[in-house]
Each structure stands twice: as C-alpha cells, then as structure tokens.
Design a protein around this motif. Structure first.
Motif, mmCIF file in Angstrom:
data_model
loop_
_atom_site.group_PDB
_atom_site.id
_atom_site.type_symbol
_atom_site.label_atom_id
_atom_site.label_comp_id
_atom_site.label_asym_id
_atom_site.label_seq_id
_atom_site.Cartn_x
_atom_site.Cartn_y
_atom_site.Cartn_z
ATOM 1 N N ALA A 122 0.841 -1.208 0.000
ATOM 2 C CA ALA A 122 0.000 0.000 0.000
ATOM 3 C C ALA A 122 0.871 1.252 0.000
ATOM 4 C CB ALA A 122 -0.921 -0.006 1.211
ATOM 5 N N PHE A 125 2.465 1.928 -3.409
ATOM 6 C CA PHE A 125 1.522 2.354 -4.442
ATOM 7 C C PHE A 125 0.948 3.739 -4.144
ATOM 8 C CE2 PHE A 125 -2.395 2.413 -6.941
ATOM 9 C CZ PHE A 125 -1.946 1.886 -8.132
ATOM 10 N N SER A 126 1.050 4.168 -2.879
ATOM 11 C CA SER A 126 0.324 5.374 -2.469
ATOM 12 C C SER A 126 0.739 6.605 -3.263
ATOM 13 C CB SER A 126 0.528 5.616 -0.973
ATOM 14 O OG SER A 126 1.905 5.800 -0.722
ATOM 15 N N VAL A 129 -1.225 7.869 -6.501
ATOM 16 C CA VAL A 129 -2.509 8.573 -6.549
ATOM 17 C C VAL A 129 -2.339 10.083 -6.396
ATOM 18 C CG1 VAL A 129 -3.726 6.575 -5.618
ATOM 19 C CG2 VAL A 129 -3.011 8.394 -4.066
ATOM 20 N N LEU A 130 -1.102 10.524 -6.145
ATOM 21 C CA LEU A 130 -0.890 11.963 -5.990
ATOM 22 C C LEU A 130 -0.777 12.624 -7.360
ATOM 23 C CD1 LEU A 130 1.733 11.872 -3.109
ATOM 24 C CD2 LEU A 130 -0.683 12.492 -2.952
ATOM 25 N N ILE C 261 -7.013 12.879 -1.402
ATOM 26 C CA ILE C 261 -6.876 11.754 -2.318
ATOM 27 C C ILE C 261 -6.161 10.588 -1.616
ATOM 28 C CG2 ILE C 261 -4.656 12.185 -3.479
ATOM 29 C CD1 ILE C 261 -7.825 11.750 -5.450
ATOM 30 N N LEU C 262 -5.204 10.942 -0.724
ATOM 31 C CA LEU C 262 -4.512 9.880 0.017
ATOM 32 C C LEU C 262 -5.460 9.180 0.981
ATOM 33 C CD1 LEU C 262 -0.908 11.077 0.898
ATOM 34 C CD2 LEU C 262 -1.609 9.083 -0.444
ATOM 35 N N TYR C 265 -7.608 7.006 -0.938
ATOM 36 C CA TYR C 265 -6.813 5.832 -1.317
ATOM 37 C C TYR C 265 -6.750 4.824 -0.172
ATOM 38 C CZ TYR C 265 -2.625 3.026 -1.998
ATOM 39 O OH TYR C 265 -1.746 1.978 -2.084
ATOM 40 N N GLN C 269 -8.299 1.349 -1.015
ATOM 41 C CA GLN C 269 -7.021 0.908 -1.551
ATOM 42 C C GLN C 269 -7.154 -0.269 -2.506
ATOM 43 O OE1 GLN C 269 -3.776 -1.716 -0.611
ATOM 44 N NE2 GLN C 269 -4.060 -0.728 1.348
#
Lengths: 307, 366, 282
Positions: A122, A125-126, A129-130, C261-262, C265, C269
């Motif tokens: 996780a 991959f995080s 998304v930024l 957004i985090l 996520y 996830q």
C-alpha cells in the motif's frame, strides 16, 4: 416498454418479414451515438486538424497560410527541439529500466500474505494517486539547498548536498528520481498480479525436484513473467515519453534547456509563443514516436491472447 | 391458456450453412411435445425460432392459426425456460417473476396473486425474497419455471432445462414437469438430447437429425416402430443391435441371415422391399441369454451391466460382432462365459440402404 | 500466495540484505512526505533561523489556519470536484451506453466503428491538444466547466472496458428479458447495467483519479485563476519558493491538497489498485 413492431412497417401488404432481433437496426445506433459524437469531434477531428495545422503558419484561431513541410524543416533546424528529443530519450533511459527493475524487486519481495507485506505494498503504491503538482512540490523540498531533506541527510555525514535541480549534469537525474518515486506503484502491481497467476503446482513440482530458492526464481518465476516484463517496459516507455509536469514544475526545462522534454517544447511553442503550426508539427513527431511503442504493446498483448 | 402451434416449411440458415430445411410440424393445443436429437441437429434453433430469438429465413410459424414469426418475441405469448435458467442475478425471486408482467403493465395486485399462486404450486414461497445466487440449482430451476408460469403463456418452451441438474434431481424434476403439464393444460415444447426425458415426458416426440425431422410419434411408437435407422439407434438404451444381413422370402415374410450364418424368421412382409444391402435391428430385451447351444448364435461374454431388474450381457459373436442381450437380474453369467443367444425374430426391424425402417405388423404391440 | 515465493525473504544473511533494501526503499517512499508534513507544522520564522528545527518541537497548526483562511484552495478543490466528478459521471454514462451498443446490439457499420474506436486508444493526448485548444477557442469553451470536462469524455478506454464487460454477461439474460417484453433500453437499464457495477467502479475510480490529477489540459484551458483546478492552482502558488508566504505555509497548502486523495486511497485501496493496474493491462 414493448418492442415496436418494426417488421410490420418494413414491408407493406405483401408477406411481412419475420422478426430478427439480431438484425442491424439504425435505432440501435442511438446507444453509441452520444459517445461517437464526442469521439468524432474531440478526438478524430482534432487528430486530423492537428496534422493540417502542422502544414500551416497557424495562430490561436485560424490555420493561416499553408507552408507545406516548412514547420518540420524548422523543427529539425532548431537545436532546442533536437535537444528536447535527446532529453526525452535520456529521461526514458533513466526511468524505465529503474521502474521495471525496482518494481520487479518489490513485487518479488512483497508477494506474501503477511500483514507487513500488505502495508508495504500500500505504501509503495500510495504515491501513484498523488498529482504531479504535489509530487514535484515534495521533491523540490527534498532537493532544495539548506532546508531540503537531502541537505539534512548529507549533513548527517558532514557533507554538502549537490544542488540537484540546478546542476546541468544532475537536473534530469533529479527529475527521474522524483518520477520513479511517483510511478513505482504501477509496475510493482503489474508484476504482483503476474506472479499471482503463476500456477502453484509448478512450484510444488520444482520443490519435488529439489530446486532451491534461487533456481526456482531463475528457472520458473522469472520466465513465467517475461511477457509482463516486456509489457511493463512498453507501458512505461509510452508513459514516460509524455514527460511534462515534472520538468515544467521542477526546473522549467532548465538549466539551459537540458531538462526540456518534447512535450514541454510543444507547450512552450504552442501555448507560450503561440507558434501553433510549429507546435503541431512537434506533436506529430511525438505522436509518431509514441505510436511505435503503442504498436509494440499491441503486438505483445496480442501474442499473449494467442498463447 | 393454451394454443396450437403450426410450423410451415421453415428454413434456417447461418451464413451458408443450412440448419433447418423446409421443416413442417403441427402441434395441437395442450400437447407436450419433445424435440429430441443429437446436439447440432437444429432442435434448439427451432425452439428459439418459435420464441422469436432466431429469425425465420423462409416459411412461417403460427400460433392458434395466427402468424407470429413477424411479431416481436414478447408479443408471441410464449414463455421460455433456458438451459442456464437466465435468472436476473440482481433481482429477488419475486422481482424475477414480476419483471415480465411489470413490462406489460399488469396490475400490481394481479402480479402479486400470480406470483403467490406460482410459488405455491412450485413450492418456492419461502424463496421469494432471495436472489438467484443464494439458491441451489434445483431451486433456480423452479424459479425459472415460475417465471414462465406467471406469464400465463399460450405455450411453454423448455430448452434442455434439466441438463444442469444432478441425476437424482433430474428424475424428480421430470416427474414434477409432467405434473405441471397436467395441471396447467398448456402446450409445452421441450428440447432435449436425453431420450429418457423424451420418453417419460412427451405426448409426442419429434426426433430430429441433420436439418430435418426423422420421425414424429408417441414415445412407444417411436420406440417400437422407429422410422429410420437413426431413430432406432438414437432412442433406447442400450442402443439397438444392428447386424448386417442377407434376406430371402419365407411365406411372404423376411428371413434374414446374419454374417455368422444364423437365420432369423421375422414378421416383416417382403412386399415392397427395395434391393439390399440390409441391416437387421433388434433391441437387447429381444435377445435372451441361453445356455450355449450348437447353433450359430453363441459367443463369449465381454461385459456385464447389472441394472438390478435385468442384466445386460455384451456378447462377442464368432465373427467379431458385439450383441447386447438381456438376462434376468440374478443372472449367473460371468465375463468370459460362452453363452447362447435366443433372438425374438418377430420383434426384429429391417433397415434398407437408405436407412428407412421396415417393421413386422405386430412389432407395434410388443 | 506461494509458500515458496514467500521464502525469498527468510532468515539467511542474503535475506536480511534484501529485507534491509526493502525497508530503505520504504523510507525513501515515506520520508519526503513526512518531511513535508513536518515542515507544514513549523513556524516560518523559526525555520529561517534554524532549518534543523523541523525535526523537533514546537509544532503549530498556524499554517493550516492560514491556508484555510487566506488561500484560493477551497475554490480550486471545488473546481476539481466538479470537473473530476462530472467527467466520471458522464464517462460512465457514455461508456455504458456505447459498451452495451457495441457488445449487444447490431447496427450498420458496427464492426468498423468499433475498430476505429479501438484505434482511438493509441492516440496520445498531445497529438490532439493543440487542435482541441483551437476548437475550444472557437467555441468559447475555455475557462468553463464544459471546457475542462469535455476532452476527457473522448477517451476510448471506457468504451473498450465496458464493451468487454458486457460481452462477458450471458446473452440468455438479454433474451429472457426480451421475451419478458422489455425494450432494448429496459434490457440495458434494468437487467444488464446493475450487473456491471464492478466495471463501473473500476472505470469510475480510474477516470476520477485521472481527472483529479490531470495537469496539462487545465493548465492551457483554465487560464483564469477562479477556474483553476487544484493541480493548476497549487502549481501556480508554488513556483517560486522565495517569493512565497513561507515554506511552512506552502507545505500546509500542499498537504491540504494531497490529503483528500490519500485518505480516499487508504479507504478504497483494494479497489483503486485493482482499477489502476487492471486498466493498464487492457
């Protein structure tokens, strides 16, 4: 909500035709019409209009005077454009192998059912998304002299951190590091899903054949994900060829145009100097380069379907 | 509600491939008709043409004398039960059954009443608020039937509805379908490749093969007087024995001689018979196992199949041909034994080179 | 999964080296973000005096209060929600309709049109950007929500994904519904569409993320400050650190912009990972 009697109206008094629910009918077109309208006006038309523009001395509103291939000749005489092509390839060379190899390494290490592996997956991959804005901001703060995280780390060892983004030799590498940090999630996940598709019984067979872990890795795992590896490489080439945000936001293409990729050249030309025709010509060249990679991707995925 | 169905010279092509060739068939009201045939014979296609899911290339289909192949599927007044059941997975059982009625704006109360009635008849009342994913195969099957029943159609169309059930459930559902037919008194068309389903359910069986109808008849008529070698071989388990024979006349009837030299006197008249070659067909129940005799009809037991009430004995004859005969349930015969075979010649059938069947006058009463 | 794979990291010396490497990489992933968060919690004057003060107390949320009080960040977030949300909704509608049409219905020219749409997958944004910009100038669509939403709707990906998904649903469901007197639209709306929820989720997440993070088109189309999306807006304030209201304030703005957004996520996830990696291989 009953089906209208289409057959009834089709042929008049003579023998009416039998109903065929799978026959081609224009009213069925209504389902695809909304999308196709947008597809035609915002993708197909602009695609050809862009080619048309590349042959003209165009400005914001009109296509202007026809100049033939002149825009393309101007491009290839422009050292900054040639530099941007070189920069783009250099950037792809810096990022794509790193993304593929680090992604593969992480996938191999994190392909486990433990909680810590899940957390690490996780985490890796995080960053994906930024937005590019946030990512470049973070890395500018890392690279900034004195206050930056890198300076702090170098400081721990009593050393002076190099000014990454200002140094002609290091600027592109700095952008590449930020990009790998941003994009590592996707290749890792692609490798992970490929690893999970390897049938378990192959490993059991290998264990019965007394293969040790490294033999298993070399002779079973890696060959099994060979096609994914190629796919990851091609996907990343297509993606990284379109470098823009990182270069624009971290260095503005400098120092001395050394980090200016093709897309940034297009942006500068078309949307800052408003030389639309020249920008369009540069877009077509980028399109051609990406098309080659996309075709390679098509061939690879197709071969996968055949196998 | 019920209706007669007429199929007039119907042809179906898929590209250059003809799957049904000028096929005609009349189904009276209330009849339970089974389309029986091997896969690819066009039986499902014919059913789907009646439903309106396939177009008709030429010819026409009538329900109660009114042409319907020019009408959209929903307006033909037929209901279909699919092999895969095709229940709407996201709707409850109740909504699955109500969907077709809501679409034609049937009154709410009527919908509720019909669902309640169908649920009671099919014993699915306790399942009404579940979704298909929560049901067993047999329950889904009932819901699929229920969805058809609530529409009160003129005719029910079943496309191999039992093939996804296990053997025990299949037998039970078969019986329930027969009861359903008795209760609803509706025209039903049932497609299957399983001849036991056909035999047990049908008022009439339509045996189909290779683009056309081979034979139409009541189950025992099909069984006892198969119209062709194909029907004879396809209907009945184990399959009918076939022996190449030469024939001669014996007092107006056929006397057939097998390759091994055994002569059988049959009840088949010789008049009208074409020229050879011929094959003799005889079912296993008409071949009894005897102690070995000196005559030609003897051989060695290859395989035994004990069915309980009788025993099927697969006997290898001297000329290498295998014949299935039957013996009592407690037969003492063992594999490898030499046994004799007693043929009931009067029950034999003769097939000419074109595959057409010739029967004795009494064979139908066997 | 594999018990054998899982042994790649075990107890030997080599394994410890590998484990150390993974941890190092994890630090590289997390470190910069934590550093930015720490900076956002520091008073600017204190940072000017001693950059190393970032590593210790006192921390303050003053920068966040300033962000909420003074910056345009709220209107940018609002714009991004409208643009990304609108694009997602319309993409789902158009792609579902077209996917059903291509997968299930027959109409003249279907096969050729579908191939042309598939070819559209190979066209990168940059190849059409300049012409699009000109077209939108003619239509006066720059600096408007339609101007920001429309280009994304032309993407062929959603149509491709939905077509594939509709094709995988058994055709008997359509046929049963047609026999149940449902019109083609009712078959689509009542019977098939509810079954495509997983594909809608994948496509929705993918589209929303892409639109939320898009930078190039909003950069050239939304030139007025009040029409900036979050990405363009944040970028516009962050270009020159020296002229800004202080590093801590900028970082607070960045955290403020990146956090939603985090957080999304973290909650979704599993779906997001499936959506994004599933989308890439198709």
């Amino acid at each position: 909500m009953a089906e209208p009697r289409t057959a009834g109206t089709a042929t008049a008094r003579s023998r009416r035709k039998s109903v065929d629910i799978y026959a081609p009918q224009w009213r069925n077109f209504l389902f695809v019409a909304p999308y196709l309208t947008i597809f035609a006006t915002l993708l197909v038309f602009p695609l050809f209009w862009g080619i048309w523009l590349s042959f003209h001395k165009a400005d914001t509103f009109s296509s202007g005077r026809f100049v033939g291939l002149d825009n393309y000749f101007r491009l290839f005489r422009d050292p900054i454009f040639m530099q941007s092509i070189w920069n783009t390839f250099y950037f792809v060379f810096l990022t794509v192998p790193a993304l593929a190899l680090i992604g593969l390494f992480l996938a191999l290490c994190l392909n486990r059912r433990t909680r810590s592996a899940a957390v690490l997956r996780a985490l890796f991959f995080s960053s994906s998304v930024l937005s590019v804005t946030i990512v470049t901001l973070i890395w500018r703060i890392v690279f900034i002299p004195d206050l930056g995280l890198l300076s702090m780390v170098y400081g721990l060892f009593g050393a002076q951190a190099p000014a990454f983004l200002a140094d002609p030799h290091l600027a592109m590498i700095g952008i590449a590091i930020a990009t790998v940090w941003w994009c590592i999630g996707l290749p890792m996940m692609l490798f992970l899903s490929a690893l999970q598709q390897i049938p378990q019984d192959i490993y059991e067979a290998a264990a019965l054949d007394n293969a040790n872990r490294w033999q298993t890795l070399w002779s079973i795992t890696l060959p099994s994900i060979k096609r994914t590896f190629i796919l990851v490489i091609i996907i990343q080439i297509v993606l990284q060829f379109q470098l823009f945000g990182q270069a624009w936001l971290m260095t503005r293409g400098g120092p001395n145009n050394l980090t200016k990729p093709i897309v940034l050249y297009i942006y500068n030309t078309a949307f800052q100097r408003w030389d639309i025709g020249l920008g369009a010509a540069a877009s077509e060249i980028l399109f051609l380069l990406i098309l080659i990679a996309a075709m390679a991707q098509y061939l690879v995925t197709r071969r996968k379907a055949d196998a | 509600m019920t209706a007669s169905i007429d199929i007039n010279k119907v042809t179906k092509r898929f590209g250059s491939l003809t799957v049904l060739d000028e096929l005609s068939l009349s189904i009276p009201a209330n009849e339970f008709v089974v389309f029986l045939g091997p896969s690819g014979c066009g039986k499902s296609t014919l059913l789907r043409m009646i439903a309106g899911l396939e177009s008709v290339d030429s010819g026409e289909i009538l329900i109660n004398g009114e042409r319907i192949d020019d009408q959209p599927p929903g307006q033909r007044g037929v209901a279909m039960v699919f092999q895969s059941y095709a229940l709407y997975p996201h709707m409850t059982v109740r909504d699955n059954m109500a969907f077709g009625l809501k679409n034609i704006s049937v009154d709410r109360a009527v919908i509720e009443a019909r669902i309640a009635e169908a649920a009671r008849m099919l014993e699915i009342g306790h399942l009404l608020d579940r979704k298909p994913g929560q049901l067993s195969g047999g329950q889904r099957q009932r819901v699929a039937i229920g969805r058809a029943v609530v529409k009160e159609p003129k005719a029910f169309l079943f496309d191999e509805p039992l093939s996804n059930l296990d053997a025990a459930l299949r037998t039970r559902t078969r019986i329930e379908l027969a009861q359903l037919h008795q209760r609803l008194k509706s025209t039903m068309i049932f497609v299957t490749h399983d001849q036991i389903e056909a035999m047990t359910l049908a008022d009439r069986i339509v045996v189909m093969n290779n683009r056309k109808i081979e034979q139409i008849g009541a189950p025992m008529e099909i069984y006892n007087r198969p119209a062709s070698r194909f029907v004879a071989g396809f209907v009945g388990a184990p399959a009918m024995n076939f022996l190449p024979v030469t024939i001669r006349e014996n007092a107006g009837f056929v006397a057939a001689t097998t390759g091994a030299g055994l002569e059988l006197t049959t009840a088949i008249p010789t008049s009208g018979l074409p020229d050879g070659p011929f094959e003799l067909g005889i079912r296993s129940e008409h071949v009894r196992i005897t102690p070995p005799t000196a005559n030609a009809a003897e051989g060695v037991v290859d395989v035994l199949e004990r069915l309980g009430e009788r025993t099927l004995v697969y006997v290898r004859l001297g000329d290498g041909q295998q014949i299935v005969g039957s013996d009592s349930g407690d037969s003492r015969v063992a594999v490898g034994d030499r046994v004799g075979l007693a043929f009931e010649g009067a029950k034999a059938h003769l097939f000419d080179a074109s595959g057409r069947a010739w029967h004795g006058g009494e064979a139908g009463h066997g | 999964m594999a018990s054998h794979n899982s042994e790649i990291i075990g107890r030997s010396f080599g394994d410890r080296v590998l484990f150390g490497l993974v941890i190092l990489l994890a630090l590289v992933m997390a470190g910069p973000v934590l550093y930015v968060i720490a900076l956002s919690l520091k008073d600017n004057k204190e940072l000017m005096v001693d950059p190393h003060s970032v590593f210790h107390m006192p921390y303050t949320i003053k920068n966040y209060i300033d962000t909420i009080g003074t910056s345009n960040v709220f209107s940018w977030v609002f714009n991004s929600i409208i643009v990304a949300g609108g694009l997602t909704v319309f993409t789902l509608i158009l792609s579902s309709l077209a996917g059903y049409g291509f997968a299930r219905l027959n109409f003249p020219g279907r096969a050729v049109l579908f191939v042309i749409v598939l070819l559209g997958l190979a066209v990168p944004e940059q190849a059409v950007l300049i012409a699009r910009h000109q077209i939108f100038s003619w239509l006066g669509l720059h600096n408007s929500y339609p101007g920001l939403i429309l280009p994304g709707l032309s993407s062929a990906f959603g149509v491709f994904l939905m077509t594939q998904y509709f094709r995988a649903i058994p055709k008997e469901l359509d046929e049963a519904a047609i026999l149940d007197n449902a019109s083609r639209f009712r078959v689509f709306w009542k019977v098939l569409l509810p079954l495509t929820v997983p594909a809608q989720a994948t496509l929705g997440i993918f589209t929303f993320l892409g639109a939320w993070n898009d930078y190039f088109w909003p950069l050239i189309s939304a030139t007025k400050k009040e029409m900036f999306t979050l990405t363009v807006g944040i970028a516009s304030t962050q270009m020159n650190f020296a002229q800004s209201q202080g590093i801590g304030f900028l970082m607070a703005q960045a955290v403020f912009a990146g956090a939603p957004i985090l957080i999304i996520y973290l909650f979704f996830q599993k779906y997001i990972v499936t959506a994004v990696s599933g989308a890439a291989v198709r």
